[in-house]
Design an enzyme around this catalytic site. Sequence first.
Site, PDB file in Angstrom:
ATOM      1  N   ASP A 414       8.177  -9.232  10.575  1.00 48.42           N
ATOM      2  CA  ASP A 414       8.432  -8.184   9.595  1.00 48.42           C
ATOM      3  C   ASP A 414       7.967  -6.829  10.132  1.00 48.42           C
ATOM      4  O   ASP A 414       7.180  -6.737  11.069  1.00 48.42           O
ATOM      5  CB  ASP A 414       7.705  -8.517   8.294  1.00 48.42           C
ATOM      6  CG  ASP A 414       8.351  -7.881   7.071  1.00 48.42           C
ATOM      7  OD1 ASP A 414       9.277  -7.072   7.243  1.00 48.42           O
ATOM      8  OD2 ASP A 414       7.926  -8.215   5.954  1.00 48.42           O
ATOM      9  N   GLU A 417       9.086  -0.544  11.683  1.00 46.21           N
ATOM     10  CA  GLU A 417       9.872   0.689  11.553  1.00 46.21           C
ATOM     11  C   GLU A 417       8.990   1.939  11.463  1.00 46.21           C
ATOM     12  O   GLU A 417       9.370   3.000  11.949  1.00 46.21           O
ATOM     13  CB  GLU A 417      10.757   0.632  10.306  1.00 46.21           C
ATOM     14  CG  GLU A 417      11.668  -0.571  10.235  1.00 46.21           C
ATOM     15  CD  GLU A 417      11.042  -1.739   9.494  1.00 46.21           C
ATOM     16  OE1 GLU A 417      11.665  -2.800   9.436  1.00 46.21           O
ATOM     17  OE2 GLU A 417       9.909  -1.579   8.965  1.00 46.21           O
ATOM     18  N   ASP A 480      14.734  -5.145   2.214  1.00 47.08           N
ATOM     19  CA  ASP A 480      14.370  -5.181   0.802  1.00 47.08           C
ATOM     20  C   ASP A 480      15.487  -4.612  -0.073  1.00 47.08           C
ATOM     21  O   ASP A 480      15.726  -3.407  -0.108  1.00 47.08           O
ATOM     22  CB  ASP A 480      13.089  -4.378   0.568  1.00 47.08           C
ATOM     23  CG  ASP A 480      11.917  -4.955   1.351  1.00 47.08           C
ATOM     24  OD1 ASP A 480      12.031  -6.102   1.826  1.00 47.08           O
ATOM     25  OD2 ASP A 480      10.896  -4.268   1.476  1.00 47.08           O
TER      26      ASP A 480
END
Length: 763
Positions: A414, A417, A480
Amino acid sequence: MKFTDGYWMVREGVHPEHPAEVHDVVVSDDALTVYAPVRRIEHRGDTLNRALVTVTYSSPLEGVIRVRVEGHTGRPDPGPRFDLRTPDRIPVQIEVDDDAAVLTSGDLSVRVHRDRWHVDFEAGGRVLTSSPHKGIGLVATDAGERYVHEQLTLGVGEHVFGLGERFGPFVKNGQVVDIWNADGGTSSEQAYKNVPFYLTDRGYGVLVNHTGRVSFEVASEVVSRTQFSVPGQVLEYLVVHGPAPADVLRRYTALTGRPARVPDWSFGLWLSTSFTTDYDEATVTRFVDGMAERGIPLSVFHFDCFWMREFHWTDFRWDPRTFPDPEGMLARLHDKGLRVCVWINPYIAQRSPLFAEGAEKGYLVRRPDGSVWQWDMWQAGMALVDFTNPDATRWYTEHLRRVLDMGVDTVKTDFGERIPTDVVWHDGSDPERMHNWYAQLYNRAVFDLLVRERGEGEAVVFARAATAGGQQLPVHWGGDCWSTFEAMAESLRGGLSLSLSGFGYWSHDIGGFEGTPDPEVFKRWLAFGLLSSHSRLHGSSSYRVPWAFDEEAVEVARRFTRLKLSLMPYLARLADTAHAEGLPMMRPMLLEHPDDLTAATLDRQYMLGDALLVAPVFSADGTVDVYVPEGVWTDLLSGERLEGPRWYRQTHPATSLPLLVRPGSVLPVGAHDDSPEHDHADGVLLRVVEPVDGRTVRVVVPRGGDARGLAPAVFEVRRAGDRVTVEAHDTPGAWRVEVLAGGRTSGVVDVPAGGTSTEVAVS
């Protein structure tokens, strides 16, 4: 970034200079270099006090032309750079005369006109795109910034696609796109996976060879051009010829890398604990057993963030309060036939015992003053692992190895970024260019560890962030999203854009991540998710087990999970194609129907490979509009025949959706629907749909399970009049054939083990 004020004027404080003519041409064995002053040269005095633009044309791959535009070249290049896979030398043809200089690679040429600045990229006797007057610009600003831009022309009706996983309109014309990885969800112009590559339906693609921020103005600053710009004084881009969109992707992925092979078990259903829900081993066991009791095959169970203690992420230690016996629990899950995935990220919270160790050894990213970069977003005092340091990479993966040794099979990588630019990297990389590239280093470290540890030459991660080349490290999911039909549609748009950016596999959170979907959203998303390359049930604050919604959701989950598993002979072949050719499993209609003007811009349906058309339902009442291309297509679920080209409006129950088989296809269907891990060729059923008279179709069925690694089974299917003949090569076990033609079925013809051919009458 926009530099102009309308078409005629430039913005205040912006000072562009453009090549005016070709002053000189230098030819080497494999490159053409053009020197272009920014004013026309009439006499010697015109050579004073003005810039000279250097443009070099070469070829890194047949059918691809590299363009390097340079102003000042004295600044060293600290990297990072995309890892382009190029041969040592590509033979090119170069011709220079008084009118033009032309470099040709394969079937693609670049023609530089000498009397004025105008450059054409040509193939097949036509101009694909051009760098026109004022296309190239060296830009200075009053703030002391420098940029280089290029503008490539767009033809009438030409559409631009790609640029990574973008959730806005599928066709990029009219948009402003910044290639800059961001954790912005799926409901904005930001994206987790930014790729400075676009392709068009005119037969070419363009990769801007810059790992940092690239600003694209797609038919927006100048509506008949695509502009792209980078900071600094050097811009390099590559024009990739097709001629078909699929050919563009083959060449592009030959340059930037193709997806690795993934294990068969990864195609099964994944179930998660979700993010902030409460769970322990009893909860996990209840979910796993509940799926089995309801006849829903499960392949992977995923533990999200809170398998570790709060404030400790990432320390690679199971929370002892909740999981006192992790090794035993993992063994018990394996005994149920499951693989196990755990969540990680590349950040080290201050409370993690790894923080002090990483800071002391120089493994964490530092600010220019030598202090460790930290902030409190996500986890308190969070620092960032410096993967440009080989020792830091080994340190991080050694800690992860301990978790794998316990019995964990794969990892969700995960984040990656929110990478700062006010830092200093171990290898001296440019911070601006490291921002997007960081995800590649992070995912590469984890992926390579999994390959080494599993020793099978293949692995799978579940990654969120990426840039060009990230497709080598599958699988990626969409990030998400909200739990609504609108978010379901934007997720699909993101996946289709990503597939046209070189990524072979893609997934998403079934039902949406944020919030709790109502039962109708969840059930419709189930069908879509289980007809995606990879399928995961995951949410934020609520569980995603089907019985938490209603009993029909259980039926939908069971039906489509088993349907997907029965298609493993077909899906495994698509995965092999993704690995060998760079073509995605989930394909925008454009890829399979490049000459169909209606299909080109569709973003609410897609091809699952070359044979299946999927039209997800985005409404609670089951209403769906589906476009059927030319020919007579057969609905795999209902048997209904739909003739195209035309639109159909249909209403489907939650247990159905338009799933159409392309005419002339041979769809291999497996003998098992309870697991993705078996010999796909053993007992395979070849469904021959609307066969074309005189045409031979070659069907390859990869092996699986204990037979994985053996040569695939190969069938040749040919129709001659009212007979269909099937010949088998290297086929293990028994196999079966069914012919559907003219709305009639032949019934299933069984061929015993050892049978090499059969003939079926067409009604």
